[in-house]
Design a protein around this motif. Structure first.
Motif, mmCIF file in Angstrom:
data_model
loop_
_atom_site.group_PDB
_atom_site.id
_atom_site.type_symbol
_atom_site.label_atom_id
_atom_site.label_comp_id
_atom_site.label_asym_id
_atom_site.label_seq_id
_atom_site.Cartn_x
_atom_site.Cartn_y
_atom_site.Cartn_z
ATOM 1 N N UNK A 144 53.940 43.192 29.538
ATOM 2 C CA UNK A 144 53.518 44.331 30.298
ATOM 3 C C UNK A 144 52.031 44.625 30.468
ATOM 4 N N UNK A 145 51.008 43.871 29.985
ATOM 5 C CA UNK A 145 49.456 44.449 30.002
ATOM 6 C C UNK A 145 49.019 43.385 31.121
ATOM 7 N N UNK A 146 49.645 42.193 31.101
ATOM 8 C CA UNK A 146 49.042 41.140 32.020
ATOM 9 C C UNK A 146 48.592 41.515 33.441
ATOM 10 N N UNK A 147 49.578 42.338 34.077
ATOM 11 C CA UNK A 147 49.341 42.538 35.425
ATOM 12 C C UNK A 147 48.010 43.482 35.633
ATOM 13 N N UNK A 148 48.000 44.681 34.715
ATOM 14 C CA UNK A 148 46.850 45.134 34.567
ATOM 15 C C UNK A 148 45.386 44.583 34.408
ATOM 16 N N UNK A 149 45.737 43.516 33.264
ATOM 17 C CA UNK A 149 44.367 42.800 32.926
ATOM 18 C C UNK A 149 44.021 41.822 34.111
ATOM 19 N N UNK A 150 44.860 41.330 35.130
ATOM 20 C CA UNK A 150 44.715 40.243 36.134
ATOM 21 C C UNK A 150 44.062 41.234 37.234
ATOM 22 N N UNK A 151 44.402 42.583 37.144
ATOM 23 C CA UNK A 151 43.877 43.580 38.439
ATOM 24 C C UNK A 151 42.604 43.669 37.941
ATOM 25 N N UNK A 152 42.529 44.157 36.627
ATOM 26 C CA UNK A 152 40.919 44.345 36.409
ATOM 27 C C UNK A 152 40.155 43.396 36.339
ATOM 28 N N UNK A 153 40.511 41.979 36.106
ATOM 29 C CA UNK A 153 39.588 40.951 36.179
ATOM 30 C C UNK A 153 39.085 40.518 37.689
ATOM 31 N N UNK A 154 40.210 40.763 38.687
ATOM 32 C CA UNK A 154 39.871 40.812 39.962
ATOM 33 C C UNK A 154 38.659 41.885 40.455
ATOM 34 N N UNK A 155 38.728 43.093 39.967
ATOM 35 C CA UNK A 155 37.977 44.120 40.266
ATOM 36 C C UNK A 155 36.457 43.618 39.903
ATOM 37 N N UNK A 156 36.456 43.110 38.453
ATOM 38 C CA UNK A 156 35.216 42.710 38.063
ATOM 39 C C UNK A 156 34.475 41.473 38.748
ATOM 40 N N UNK A 157 35.488 40.650 39.133
ATOM 41 C CA UNK A 157 35.025 39.270 39.890
ATOM 42 C C UNK A 157 34.328 39.714 41.228
ATOM 43 N N UNK A 158 35.200 40.690 41.970
ATOM 44 C CA UNK A 158 34.785 41.164 43.384
ATOM 45 C C UNK A 158 33.331 41.976 43.283
ATOM 46 N N UNK A 159 33.391 42.438 42.117
ATOM 47 C CA UNK A 159 31.922 43.510 41.788
ATOM 48 C C UNK A 159 30.824 42.289 41.582
ATOM 49 N N UNK A 160 31.104 41.224 40.819
ATOM 50 C CA UNK A 160 30.077 40.266 40.707
ATOM 51 C C UNK A 160 29.793 39.625 41.737
ATOM 52 N N UNK A 161 30.835 39.303 42.736
ATOM 53 C CA UNK A 161 30.600 38.537 43.898
ATOM 54 C C UNK A 161 29.429 39.574 45.076
ATOM 55 N N UNK A 162 29.977 40.831 44.844
ATOM 56 C CA UNK A 162 29.207 41.694 45.727
ATOM 57 C C UNK A 162 27.611 41.814 45.471
#
Length: 76
Positions: free
Chosen positions: A48-66
């Motif tokens: 159940x928590x994996x989808x949210x963790x994947x989405x959060x990681x995607x947000x962090x990565x996009x912030x790092x890339x920006x």
């Protein structure tokens, strides 16, 4: 592999194919991981928590890339 063991494994694969028509005769490595990544409903049901963790990681990565893009585009 000896002949008897090969026969036993082949019979087991045939039984599995007969009882599970859509399953591959022998399980592929990482089949569960592929299903978790490919099927969001399965992932949400069993992890159940994996989808949210994947989405959060995607947000962090996009912030790092920006941040990296801004740093590279800024004049020295």
């Amino acid at each position: 592999m000896n002949v008897r063991l090969r026969g036993v494994l082949a019979a087991a694969a045939r039984r599995r194919a007969a009882t599970h028509p859509h399953a591959s005769p022998l399980p592929a490595p990482f089949a569960e991981r592929v299903r978790i990544e490919a099927d969001p409903a399965y992932r949400d049901r069993h992890f159940p928590g994996l989808g949210a963790a994947i989405a959060q990681r995607g947000h962090w990565r996009s912030g790092e890339v920006d941040a990296l893009v801004r740093r590279l585009r800024s004049p020295p």
